[in-house]
Scaffold this active site. Sequence first.
Site, short mmCIF file in Angstrom:
data_model
loop_
_atom_site.label_atom_id
_atom_site.label_comp_id
_atom_site.label_asym_id
_atom_site.label_seq_id
_atom_site.Cartn_x
_atom_site.Cartn_y
_atom_site.Cartn_z
N GLU A 1 4.83 -3.92 4.23
CA GLU A 1 5.73 -4.18 5.36
C GLU A 1 6.93 -5.03 4.96
O GLU A 1 7.98 -4.97 5.60
CB GLU A 1 4.96 -4.87 6.49
CG GLU A 1 3.93 -3.97 7.19
CD GLU A 1 2.59 -3.89 6.47
OE1 GLU A 1 2.48 -4.43 5.34
OE2 GLU A 1 1.65 -3.30 7.03
N ASP B 1 1.81 -5.87 -0.69
CA ASP B 1 1.73 -5.24 0.62
C ASP B 1 3.00 -4.41 0.82
O ASP B 1 3.84 -4.32 -0.09
CB ASP B 1 1.57 -6.33 1.71
CG ASP B 1 0.93 -5.78 2.99
OD1 ASP B 1 0.74 -4.56 3.10
OD2 ASP B 1 0.65 -6.59 3.90
N GLU C 1 -1.89 -13.37 7.24
CA GLU C 1 -2.43 -12.86 5.98
C GLU C 1 -2.08 -13.80 4.83
O GLU C 1 -2.90 -14.05 3.94
CB GLU C 1 -1.89 -11.45 5.72
CG GLU C 1 -2.48 -10.44 6.67
CD GLU C 1 -1.91 -9.04 6.50
OE1 GLU C 1 -1.31 -8.74 5.44
OE2 GLU C 1 -2.07 -8.22 7.42
N HIS D 1 -2.18 -2.78 0.75
CA HIS D 1 -1.73 -2.21 2.03
C HIS D 1 -2.65 -1.07 2.50
O HIS D 1 -2.96 -0.16 1.73
CB HIS D 1 -0.30 -1.71 1.87
CG HIS D 1 0.20 -0.97 3.08
ND1 HIS D 1 0.50 -1.61 4.26
CD2 HIS D 1 0.44 0.35 3.29
CE1 HIS D 1 0.93 -0.72 5.14
NE2 HIS D 1 0.89 0.48 4.59
N HIS E 1 1.71 -8.89 11.90
CA HIS E 1 0.30 -8.70 12.27
C HIS E 1 -0.56 -9.51 11.33
O HIS E 1 -0.06 -10.04 10.32
CB HIS E 1 -0.10 -7.21 12.23
CG HIS E 1 -0.13 -6.61 10.86
ND1 HIS E 1 1.02 -6.18 10.21
CD2 HIS E 1 -1.14 -6.40 9.98
CE1 HIS E 1 0.70 -5.71 9.02
NE2 HIS E 1 -0.61 -5.85 8.83
N HIS F 1 4.31 -9.87 5.02
CA HIS F 1 4.91 -9.95 6.35
C HIS F 1 4.37 -11.16 7.09
O HIS F 1 3.33 -11.72 6.72
CB HIS F 1 4.59 -8.67 7.14
CG HIS F 1 3.13 -8.38 7.15
ND1 HIS F 1 2.25 -8.99 8.03
CD2 HIS F 1 2.38 -7.60 6.33
CE1 HIS F 1 1.04 -8.58 7.76
NE2 HIS F 1 1.07 -7.74 6.74
ZN ZN Z 1 0.31 -3.83 4.93
#
Ligand code: ZN
Length: 280
Positions: free
Chosen positions: A10, A8, A138, A64, A120, A108
């Site tokens: 972030e 990902d 996630e 992502h 998020h 993240h």
């Molecule tokens: Zn992401």
Amino acid sequence: MRIYISVDMEGIAGVVHEDQTNPIDPRCAGEYGRFRKLMTAEANAAIEGALAGGATTVLVNDSHWLMRNLLAEELHPAAELLSGGPKTWSMMEGVDRGHDAAFCIGYHAKAGTANAILDHTYTDRILDVRLNGDSVGELGLNAALAGSYGTPVALVTGDQALAAEARALLGNGVQTVTVKTAVSRHAARSVAPSESCRIIEEAAQTVVNALKVGKRHAKPLVVSSPVRLEVDFRSTIEADLAGMAPGIVRVGARTLGFQHPEFQEVFRAFRTMFNLAAGE
Ligand SMILES: [Zn+2]
């Protein structure tokens, strides 16, 4: 020794704002172009470390946004790249092919975490997700999917909030690498990208090496059956839309529920919900 890597953006060193991770807004093109290079570098560091530790195959899944961020031309030649979408298992596509361990790089913290860069859970439309009553992000959803195929998440990299979430979720068997310390949602003290790559490579090597000699005790995350999913949406319109899918029940004005004996079906229901919630 087969290693699976979900990447990902972030949680990459230096990233603090969505302008740096947004692949679709032309105003962000310059910043995004810089940070996707750094994302690719951290993926390569994880691959390099995995190989040095004894990995024989490495599959890298771009995880992502539109999932077309990693620069194919710069990817480590020993790895295979899974790019693009849609993918049924999304950030974990390909994990069903039998891997000894999974890495979550550039991840993240879950939605609703203080002092966490760009916290998020899959989409800004979701406020919280619970599995059998436990709040997960996630990392939790993806680790549970890997776990349903018998694969443990052995390495997690991102900010300090993610590292804490990983330890709470996966226990002491998981290796975490903290590349930055968030002081708000959009500010962090970060190590330099060259340093994040060095420590990720080192950790990846340690983890795979330990797995090879049977020392690593990262265990697959198994959610007890039947699995009860609850999703809190930001607004009622999102629950209206996502609630149209069969088998999904409205358990609150903004909350949907789904239950099934198998986690993989629960993940499909979750994926369906957040896709429907984006429509009109
Ligand atoms: Zn992401």
